[in-house]
Design a protein around this motif. Sequence first.
Motif, PDB file in Angstrom:
ATOM      1  N   TYR B  64      -9.938 -22.631 -25.258  1.00 36.53           N
ATOM      2  CA  TYR B  64     -11.308 -23.163 -25.116  1.00 36.53           C
ATOM      3  C   TYR B  64     -11.596 -24.183 -26.218  1.00 36.53           C
ATOM      4  O   TYR B  64     -12.128 -25.270 -25.951  1.00 36.53           O
ATOM      5  N   GLY B  65     -11.207 -23.855 -27.448  1.00 31.87           N
ATOM      6  CA  GLY B  65     -11.438 -24.768 -28.570  1.00 31.87           C
ATOM      7  C   GLY B  65     -10.649 -26.059 -28.424  1.00 31.87           C
ATOM      8  O   GLY B  65     -11.191 -27.161 -28.543  1.00 31.87           O
ATOM      9  N   ALA B  66      -9.354 -25.911 -28.135  1.00 37.01           N
ATOM     10  CA  ALA B  66      -8.485 -27.091 -28.038  1.00 37.01           C
ATOM     11  C   ALA B  66      -8.886 -27.980 -26.860  1.00 37.01           C
ATOM     12  O   ALA B  66      -8.869 -29.212 -26.960  1.00 37.01           O
ATOM     13  N   GLY B  68     -11.898 -28.241 -25.709  1.00 35.26           N
ATOM     14  CA  GLY B  68     -13.132 -28.891 -26.147  1.00 35.26           C
ATOM     15  C   GLY B  68     -12.854 -30.094 -27.031  1.00 35.26           C
ATOM     16  O   GLY B  68     -13.617 -31.059 -27.052  1.00 35.26           O
ATOM     17  N   ALA B  69     -11.742 -30.023 -27.767  1.00 32.95           N
ATOM     18  CA  ALA B  69     -11.346 -31.136 -28.630  1.00 32.95           C
ATOM     19  C   ALA B  69     -10.569 -32.194 -27.858  1.00 32.95           C
ATOM     20  O   ALA B  69     -10.109 -33.179 -28.434  1.00 32.95           O
ATOM     21  N   ALA B  71      -7.705 -31.757 -25.877  1.00 32.62           N
ATOM     22  CA  ALA B  71      -6.259 -31.610 -25.701  1.00 32.62           C
ATOM     23  C   ALA B  71      -5.921 -31.056 -24.314  1.00 32.62           C
ATOM     24  O   ALA B  71      -6.705 -30.312 -23.724  1.00 32.62           O
TER      25      ALA B  71
END
Lengths: 253, 356
Positions: B64-66, B68-69, B71
């Motif tokens: 989820y984080g990656a 969002g960034a 990737a």
Amino acid sequence: MNNVEIVYKKSEGLTDKYLSYCPGCTHGIIHKLVAETLVELDLIDRTVGISSVGCSVLNYDFFTCDMQQAAHGRAPAVATGIKRVRPNSIVFTYQGDGDLASIGIAEAIHAAHRGENITIVFVNNAIYGMTGGQMAPTTLIGQKTTTSPNGRDAKTQGLPLKIAEMMATIPGATYIERVSVHNPSHVRKAKKALIKAFSIQMENKGFTLIEFISTCPVNWGMTPKDAVDWAVDNMIPYYPLGVYKDKTAGEEK
Amino acid sequence: MSKVLMKGNEAMALAAIKAGCEAFYGYPITPQNELPEYLSKHMPLYNRVFVQAESEIAAINMVYGAAGAGARVLTSSSSPGIALKQEGISYMAGSELPGVIINVMRGGPGLGGIQPSQADYKQITRGGGNGDYYLYSLAPETLQEAVDLIKESFDIADYFRNPVMIAVDGLIGQMMEPVDLDREVPKWDLKPKTWIADGNTKNRKKNVINSLYLDPQDLEDHNMKLKEKYDEMRANHQRYEFINMENAEIVIIAYGSVSRIARSAIEILSEKGIKCGILRPITIFPYPKKAFSKLPLTVKNLLVVEMSTGQMLDDVIISNERGLPISFFGRVGGIVPEVEEIVEKVLEIVGGEKHE
């Protein structure tokens, strides 16, 4: 009389949104310190903040940097995901004690354990604020909450968890400090701690966590002034302030 | 390009690398372990990210984080682990983040077993986590198809800004087959990712990745916007294959490994004078409803075969516009249906062998 000098203003790291916090709550001070730190270190336009679940859930609207909202407790995992693919970005999480010390304790420990190059801003007010004042892992013995109506009893509800002390035992962690914002001198010390933590991240030196002793006047059932006094008299003795781990100690200043 | 003999899990891992996957976050679970093991060795060679997370929950939140960034990101797991990932998958759908999730299904419920299964069909095709959302879900039957679909799935995820699930069973993960990793796959028309929150706001306004909408009207509007994507998937992106359908009197409906077994069954049935076709769903969400209106008029019976007690069966009942009689045959617990069992079931339905 054109020699007007601005000696103080709201940080450029904060938006103009109206803060959602209750009167007397220290989240506002901590937000200010985080924003000022990111601006002063010239990091604000390369930072992603992670909003967690709890009172600070809406802070994606309050900081001027990129923000991502995380599920309850998962902010350090979300931060890991971002930092690994965008290592030049500065990544911080902003988490309360219900979020970090209870449901998200595994994510916090393992982010430290892997030595993730992120900064955790951990706000400990000894209660679940957003959901209406339930007992947290950090609730003090005898403290009354909506789910410990007779006061926390160590026999059935355990002893309050000391996060800074515990996180300092993790080999992968670089810098762990507990601070308070109950008076101006401690506010200045707290900012120093944040500058230290974000500087360590800038230098790719690994995992940093700053624990803030905070207050919850509404759910503690106190005036803001009484809440600050209660934190000083009851929380700080159980949660002593100070640096619990500093792998950078002894390095040249 | 030439074919190479590879194990399913490893071929799927390499397909993700070929698709430009920048990061993998996962947690060990049988029968998909060769996939993260392969990536732990090969992702660093491409200067890409591999992280073994502390749990499936952490892994999907890293995804989820990656995502969002900005990737291209992958996770894989098997049934009990996919159950744990539902929290993060729901957040991804709610925040409109792309990502690919490979589910190498095993038997359940609970700890279940480690042998092949299709028992997560409903979890996969009904969203799986909380809230009103769906995953574009692909169910390949061969390693070649798995590789091709995984390569395309990153584009599909980016196109819809929605997670894509690759639903395979343990057989596909564990078997070895010759596979061409460099086959051309369809390219989707992708817009630049202007919505990412990677921290770099030097030349743009801040971005927020979020699924929280406290105002009910805002949340309804958001849900209706998501629904438009799922409606587009249903309207324009159903995928299926008809096998031996001409003049078929009975049609087996099966996906994944089971459709391959059905392929053997229809050859034997053909020798016995039975015209049996196969409808093979390739997308299980959106379900290929359109296929049912294209079944030849010669079809008098439908037989659903699954490695479950009848999960896709419900979708067949929903899609059966002509009201054809539906029979079901399923094996569960990690037991794979035998060719002979399917043949026998078909003969039972059509009333035995035909001697013309």
